[in-house]
Design a protein around this motif. Structure first.
Motif, PDB file in Angstrom:
ATOM      1  N   GLU A 102       0.831  -1.206   0.000  1.00  0.00           N
ATOM      2  CA  GLU A 102       0.000   0.000   0.000  1.00  0.00           C
ATOM      3  C   GLU A 102       0.867   1.258   0.000  1.00  0.00           C
ATOM      4  O   GLU A 102       0.575   2.227  -0.714  1.00  0.00           O
ATOM      5  CB  GLU A 102      -0.930  -0.006   1.210  1.00  0.00           C
ATOM      6  CG  GLU A 102      -1.967   1.107   1.171  1.00  0.00           C
ATOM      7  CD  GLU A 102      -2.983   1.018   2.288  1.00  0.00           C
ATOM      8  OE1 GLU A 102      -3.759   1.982   2.449  1.00  0.00           O
ATOM      9  OE2 GLU A 102      -3.022  -0.007   3.000  1.00  0.00           O
TER      10      GLU A 102
ATOM     11  N   LYS B  52       2.112   2.091  -3.270  1.00  0.00           N
ATOM     12  CA  LYS B  52       1.003   2.386  -4.190  1.00  0.00           C
ATOM     13  C   LYS B  52       0.745   1.251  -5.179  1.00  0.00           C
ATOM     14  O   LYS B  52       0.251   1.468  -6.277  1.00  0.00           O
ATOM     15  CB  LYS B  52       1.255   3.697  -4.940  1.00  0.00           C
ATOM     16  CG  LYS B  52       1.377   4.906  -4.004  1.00  0.00           C
ATOM     17  CD  LYS B  52       1.568   6.201  -4.777  1.00  0.00           C
ATOM     18  CE  LYS B  52       1.668   7.390  -3.811  1.00  0.00           C
ATOM     19  NZ  LYS B  52       1.835   8.681  -4.533  1.00  0.00           N
TER      20      LYS B  52
ATOM     21  N   TYR C 261      -1.588  -0.928  -5.358  1.00  0.00           N
ATOM     22  CA  TYR C 261      -2.888  -1.176  -4.742  1.00  0.00           C
ATOM     23  C   TYR C 261      -3.526  -2.492  -5.191  1.00  0.00           C
ATOM     24  O   TYR C 261      -4.133  -3.193  -4.389  1.00  0.00           O
ATOM     25  CB  TYR C 261      -3.832  -0.005  -5.021  1.00  0.00           C
ATOM     26  CG  TYR C 261      -3.332   1.304  -4.463  1.00  0.00           C
ATOM     27  CD1 TYR C 261      -3.075   1.448  -3.104  1.00  0.00           C
ATOM     28  CD2 TYR C 261      -3.102   2.409  -5.293  1.00  0.00           C
ATOM     29  CE1 TYR C 261      -2.599   2.643  -2.580  1.00  0.00           C
ATOM     30  CE2 TYR C 261      -2.637   3.610  -4.781  1.00  0.00           C
ATOM     31  CZ  TYR C 261      -2.380   3.719  -3.429  1.00  0.00           C
ATOM     32  OH  TYR C 261      -1.918   4.905  -2.919  1.00  0.00           O
TER      33      TYR C 261
ATOM     34  N   ALA D 214      -1.911  -5.245  -3.323  1.00  0.00           N
ATOM     35  CA  ALA D 214      -2.320  -5.206  -1.918  1.00  0.00           C
ATOM     36  C   ALA D 214      -3.726  -5.793  -1.754  1.00  0.00           C
ATOM     37  O   ALA D 214      -3.993  -6.550  -0.819  1.00  0.00           O
ATOM     38  CB  ALA D 214      -2.272  -3.777  -1.387  1.00  0.00           C
TER      39      ALA D 214
ATOM     40  N   ARG E 270      -8.999  -2.465   4.575  1.00  0.00           N
ATOM     41  CA  ARG E 270      -7.808  -2.204   3.762  1.00  0.00           C
ATOM     42  C   ARG E 270      -8.131  -2.351   2.271  1.00  0.00           C
ATOM     43  O   ARG E 270      -7.654  -1.558   1.450  1.00  0.00           O
ATOM     44  CB  ARG E 270      -6.675  -3.155   4.165  1.00  0.00           C
ATOM     45  CG  ARG E 270      -5.322  -2.795   3.560  1.00  0.00           C
ATOM     46  CD  ARG E 270      -4.229  -3.664   4.141  1.00  0.00           C
ATOM     47  NE  ARG E 270      -4.022  -3.414   5.552  1.00  0.00           N
ATOM     48  CZ  ARG E 270      -3.264  -2.418   6.031  1.00  0.00           C
ATOM     49  NH1 ARG E 270      -2.675  -1.574   5.192  1.00  0.00           N
ATOM     50  NH2 ARG E 270      -3.106  -2.272   7.323  1.00  0.00           N
TER      51      ARG E 270
ATOM     52  N   ARG F 254     -10.024   0.777   1.251  1.00  0.00           N
ATOM     53  CA  ARG F 254      -9.128   1.932   1.164  1.00  0.00           C
ATOM     54  C   ARG F 254      -8.249   1.862  -0.078  1.00  0.00           C
ATOM     55  O   ARG F 254      -8.050   2.872  -0.774  1.00  0.00           O
ATOM     56  CB  ARG F 254      -8.262   2.010   2.429  1.00  0.00           C
ATOM     57  CG  ARG F 254      -7.381   3.249   2.473  1.00  0.00           C
ATOM     58  CD  ARG F 254      -6.706   3.417   3.803  1.00  0.00           C
ATOM     59  NE  ARG F 254      -5.793   2.310   4.127  1.00  0.00           N
ATOM     60  CZ  ARG F 254      -5.995   1.447   5.097  1.00  0.00           C
ATOM     61  NH1 ARG F 254      -7.078   1.498   5.837  1.00  0.00           N
ATOM     62  NH2 ARG F 254      -5.102   0.502   5.327  1.00  0.00           N
ATOM     63  N   CYS F 255      -7.718   0.688  -0.372  1.00  0.00           N
ATOM     64  CA  CYS F 255      -6.866   0.540  -1.559  1.00  0.00           C
ATOM     65  C   CYS F 255      -7.665   0.756  -2.842  1.00  0.00           C
ATOM     66  O   CYS F 255      -7.147   1.336  -3.802  1.00  0.00           O
ATOM     67  CB  CYS F 255      -6.206  -0.836  -1.560  1.00  0.00           C
ATOM     68  SG  CYS F 255      -4.872  -1.023  -0.352  1.00  0.00           S
TER      69      CYS F 255
ATOM     70  N   ARG G 125      -8.045   4.500  -3.241  1.00  0.00           N
ATOM     71  CA  ARG G 125      -6.790   5.142  -3.634  1.00  0.00           C
ATOM     72  C   ARG G 125      -6.386   4.788  -5.060  1.00  0.00           C
ATOM     73  O   ARG G 125      -5.779   5.600  -5.770  1.00  0.00           O
ATOM     74  CB  ARG G 125      -5.683   4.744  -2.650  1.00  0.00           C
ATOM     75  CG  ARG G 125      -5.868   5.354  -1.278  1.00  0.00           C
ATOM     76  CD  ARG G 125      -4.783   4.943  -0.286  1.00  0.00           C
ATOM     77  NE  ARG G 125      -4.968   5.652   0.965  1.00  0.00           N
ATOM     78  CZ  ARG G 125      -4.199   5.462   2.047  1.00  0.00           C
ATOM     79  NH1 ARG G 125      -3.214   4.573   2.011  1.00  0.00           N
ATOM     80  NH2 ARG G 125      -4.418   6.155   3.148  1.00  0.00           N
TER      81      ARG G 125
END
Length: 205
Positions: free
Chosen positions: A168, A171, A173, A176, A195, A198-199, A202
């Protein structure tokens, strides 16, 4: 070597070191200073030299269990050079007969040491990621062992958790997210859904 050196005797080694047949490692792969530091630092019962003193006739402790318990005592900047030697020796002892939970906890101990050095050693982060991946690779075997010994609820998994953080931060993503989904599918405890969410956000930002 002087003639009198031929008659010098190696110090007698007993305790858990003798029981686990680690005398050769203790006497020949460590130097005097390293042995001294280990004896001073590792004193879980408050007794110096406890790992080389006394007669042990029976113990459930395995080689890997001994090492992963020992490594944690040397996770300070001034002692990590010894931690890395302990890790290297422990990894050399892993084979097909190693208990999955011993392997699991050994890689967890390795991860803690290496992650502390992630910005201090040229290959610090690389070693930490390697430890994560090693623990993750062992996860299926560890799952069976955890469930057999402790029931169906699995604990958190350091390797998955720490690698997810690294990916993460870098970056990466999608990687992740895939990792978190795998950890969740296997049943490891953690805030995987948060998580992943959130990823995803983002990645779209």
């Amino acid at each position: 070597m002087g003639i009198f050196d031929l008659f010098k005797k190696k110090p007698k080694v007993n305790g858990i070191i003798k029981y686990l047949n680690l005398e050769n490692w203790w006497l020949n792969e460590l130097n005097d200073k390293e042995r001294e530091i280990i004896l001073i630092t590792y004193a879980p019962m408050g007794t110096e030299k406890s790992i080389i003193e006394g007669e042990i006739y029976s113990s459930s402790q395995t080689h890997l269990h001994f090492f992963w318990g020992l490594i944690g005592w040397f996770n300070k900047p001034e002692l990590r050079n010894i931690a890395y030697k302990l890790i290297a020796k422990a990894e050399s002892l892993i084979d097909q007969n190693s208990a999955p939970l011993d392997v699991h906890f050994l890689y967890g101990a390795k991860l803690e040491v290496c992650y502390k050095d992630r910005d201090l050693r040229p290959n610090g982060l690389e070693l930490a990621i390697q430890a994560c991946e090693q623990q993750i690779e062992n996860a299926p075997m560890a799952i069976e062992a955890f469930k057999e010994q402790y029931g169906d609820d699995l604990p958190a998994h350091k390797g998955y958790y720490q690698l997810a953080i690294v990916l993460e931060k870098q970056k990466r993503y999608s990687e992740a997210i895939s990792l978190c989904k795998k950890a969740k599918l296997q049943g490891w405890a953690g805030d995987w859904d948060k998580r992943i969410e959130r990823c995803n956000k983002r990645a779209k930002a």
